[in-house]
Write an enzyme that holds these catalytic residues in place. Structure first.
Site, mmCIF file in Angstrom:
data_model
loop_
_atom_site.group_PDB
_atom_site.id
_atom_site.type_symbol
_atom_site.label_atom_id
_atom_site.label_comp_id
_atom_site.label_asym_id
_atom_site.label_seq_id
_atom_site.Cartn_x
_atom_site.Cartn_y
_atom_site.Cartn_z
ATOM 1 N N ARG A 1 0.824 -1.210 0.000
ATOM 2 C CA ARG A 1 0.000 0.000 0.000
ATOM 3 C C ARG A 1 0.861 1.264 0.000
ATOM 4 O O ARG A 1 0.570 2.214 -0.729
ATOM 5 C CB ARG A 1 -0.955 0.006 1.195
ATOM 6 N N ASN B 1 -6.144 -2.878 2.505
ATOM 7 C CA ASN B 1 -6.123 -4.327 2.622
ATOM 8 C C ASN B 1 -7.549 -4.849 2.662
ATOM 9 O O ASN B 1 -8.423 -4.253 3.292
ATOM 10 C CB ASN B 1 -5.399 -4.757 3.900
#
Length: 89
Positions: A18, A36
Site C-alpha cells: 500500500r 487491505n
C-alpha cells in the site's frame, strides 16, 4: 476524470504494497486509496489521467520488491474519489 478499481492478489499484505502504491500514485498525480481486504488482497482505487492510470496498472503487476503479485483485477468506476491525495486505509 476516469477512475479504476484494481484488486491485487498474491503476497501483497505485510510487504509495503500500500505504501509503495501511494508513492507511485502521488508521483503520477493520481488520487484515491489503497486498502487491505479480508481475503489477503489489496484494493486500489485511483482517479486521474488515463496515461497515469495505465502507468499505475503496470506498476501494480510487480509491486514493491518483497511482493509477489499473482493477479490484478481491474474495473472502471464511475464514481469520483473525493479524497485529496492518495490515502492508505
Amino acid at each position: 476524470m476516469p477512475g479504476v478499481r484494481f484488486v491485487v492478489s498474491g503476497r501483497v499484505q505485510g510487504v509495503c504494497f500500500r505504501a509503495g502504491t501511494r508513492t507511485q500514485a502521488l508521483g503520477l498525480g493520481l488520487r484515491g486509496y489503497a486498502k487491505n481486504l479480508p481475503d489477503g488482497s489489496v484494493e486500489v482505487v485511483a482517479v486521474g489521467e488515463a496515461q497515469a492510470l495505465e502507468a499505475l496498472a503496470q506498476w501494480l503487476e510487480d509491486g514493491p520488491a518483497l511482493a509477489r503479485v499473482d493477479a490484478v483485477g481491474r474495473e472502471d468506476v464511475d464514481e469520483d474519489v473525493q479524497a485529496n491525495g492518495f490515502a492508505i486505509l
